[in-house]
Design an enzyme around this catalytic site. Structure first.
Site, PDB file in Angstrom:
ATOM      1  N   ALA A  86       0.874  -1.168   0.000  1.00 51.69           N
ATOM      2  CA  ALA A  86       0.000   0.000   0.000  1.00 51.69           C
ATOM      3  C   ALA A  86       0.914   1.223   0.000  1.00 51.69           C
ATOM      4  O   ALA A  86       2.066   1.142   0.442  1.00 51.69           O
ATOM      5  CB  ALA A  86      -0.889  -0.018   1.233  1.00 51.69           C
ATOM      6  N   GLY A  92       0.622  -4.872   0.906  1.00 48.27           N
ATOM      7  CA  GLY A  92      -0.563  -4.971   0.045  1.00 48.27           C
ATOM      8  C   GLY A  92      -0.305  -5.745  -1.252  1.00 48.27           C
ATOM      9  O   GLY A  92      -1.227  -6.327  -1.814  1.00 48.27           O
ATOM     10  N   GLU A 100      -0.600  -9.256  -0.305  1.00 48.17           N
ATOM     11  CA  GLU A 100      -2.035  -9.485  -0.044  1.00 48.17           C
ATOM     12  C   GLU A 100      -2.824  -9.608  -1.346  1.00 48.17           C
ATOM     13  O   GLU A 100      -3.719 -10.441  -1.467  1.00 48.17           O
ATOM     14  CB  GLU A 100      -2.574  -8.345   0.831  1.00 48.17           C
ATOM     15  CG  GLU A 100      -2.001  -8.408   2.248  1.00 48.17           C
ATOM     16  CD  GLU A 100      -2.246  -7.156   3.077  1.00 48.17           C
ATOM     17  OE1 GLU A 100      -1.939  -6.045   2.587  1.00 48.17           O
ATOM     18  OE2 GLU A 100      -2.747  -7.287   4.206  1.00 48.17           O
ATOM     19  N   GLU A 125       4.564  -4.968   7.639  1.00 46.52           N
ATOM     20  CA  GLU A 125       3.841  -3.826   8.204  1.00 46.52           C
ATOM     21  C   GLU A 125       4.250  -3.465   9.618  1.00 46.52           C
ATOM     22  O   GLU A 125       4.273  -2.285   9.974  1.00 46.52           O
ATOM     23  CB  GLU A 125       2.317  -4.092   8.167  1.00 46.52           C
ATOM     24  CG  GLU A 125       1.694  -3.967   6.790  1.00 46.52           C
ATOM     25  CD  GLU A 125       1.734  -5.242   5.974  1.00 46.52           C
ATOM     26  OE1 GLU A 125       2.466  -6.182   6.350  1.00 46.52           O
ATOM     27  OE2 GLU A 125       1.031  -5.305   4.956  1.00 46.52           O
TER      28      GLU A 125
END
Ligand code: CO8
Length: 258
Positions: free
Chosen positions: A63, A108, A111, A131
């Site tokens: 992200a 992300g 993910e 993270e």
């Protein structure tokens, strides 16, 4: 200008995250464009999706950290909900999906790859959920999908330590199904997709639905799910074609998606 491009080759759709200058980092616009690209998939003609990243360095490096840096809990919740919704849509998309992971798949990016049905990667791929090193948890499904894929103990080790793994270790732990030299990755993903799309599309979709639903069900309930999907195939033209072809010793039949 979209951060996601779609290119249809026969019944295979190649979707490419196209923000290479930021290693395809996922900001709100990339998520929006991904969602729109899914809206644009023609379910009549497309039978398999391959998702990859532009450039030779990253599938997606996570992200967008710059976009998240100043978020308050409310904004973070909205961003996490949005990413989760798009990735859940990919996970339950009514077509098989293959992630062709060409480099970094962090946060992300990892993910997103896990929301796909199958992951293939290049030799330079790096996976991880780093993270906690940024002071946050994974927020696009990582705390849930990684443990389902590689088991609770390994997933906790990787998530708590923020340790990243290279392609060979990702293969050993079952996070990816195959590792290829970079230039062979897309051809390998397309070859697998081509093998999938030769089969009866309604049956492939039904298998995906049965497996996705059954994985979170108790066995007695999961069997009911299988009976529903299995019997549903018998309402299709392709079941009749497939079985007649076998009985008539016919090879290479074409399925109609009907
Ligand atoms: N976000 C924003 N920009 C990024 C990101 C990212 N995740 N990753 C790379 N970039 C940018 C860099 O800032 C840089 O831009 P610029 O050239 O303008 O400075 C460009 O991409 C190239 O990156 P680097 O110069 O850093 O390239 P290196 O080869 O030195 O390093 C790495 C490559 C190791 C991949 C490094 O870029 C890196 O560590 N990136 C961050 C990886 C990471 O921590 N990802 C997890 C992010 S958190 C997350 O994904 C949480 C998901 C859930 C969110 C829930 C919402 C609330």
């Amino acid at each position: 200008m979209s951060y996601v491009t779609s290119q249809q080759e026969g019944s295979i759709l190649l979707m490419t995250l196209n923000r290479p200058e930021a290693l395809n980092a996922l900001n709100a616009q990339v998520l929006e464009d991904l969602d729109k690209a899914l809206d644009g998939v023609d379910l009549e003609t497309v039978r398999c999706l391959v998702i990859t990243g532009a450039g030779d360095r990253a599938f997606a490096a996570g992200a967008d950290i710059a976009a998240m840096a100043d978020m308050d809990p409310e904004a973070a919740a909205a961003f996490s909900r949005r990413g989760n919704a798009v990735f859940r849509r990919i996970e339950s998309f009514p077509l098989p999906t293959i992630a062709a992971v060409n480099g970094y798949a962090l946060g992300g990016g990892c993910e997103l790859s896990m929301a796909c049905d199958i992951r293939l990667c290049s030799e330079n791929a790096v996976f991880g959920q780093p993270e906690v090193a940024l002071g946050i948890t994974p927020g696009f499904g990582g705390t849930q999908r990684l443990m389902r894929l590689i088991g609770m103990g390994k997933a906790k080790e990787l998530i708590f330590s923020a340790r990243t793994v290279k392609a060979t270790e990702a293969l050993e732990m079952g996070l990816v199904n195959g590792v290829y030299p970079a230039e062979e990755l897309l051809p390998a993903a397309k070859k697998l997709a081509a093998r999938i799309v030769r089969n009866a599309p309604i049956a492939v979709r039904a298998c995906k639905a049965a497996m996705n639903e059954g994985v979170d069900q108790a066995m007695d309930e999961a069997i009911v799910t299988e009976v529903r999907e299995f019997s549903g195939c018998f309402a299709s033209e392709d079941q009749k074609r497939g079985m007649q072809a076998f009985l008539n010793k016919q090879k290479n039949i074409e399925f109609l998606n009907q």
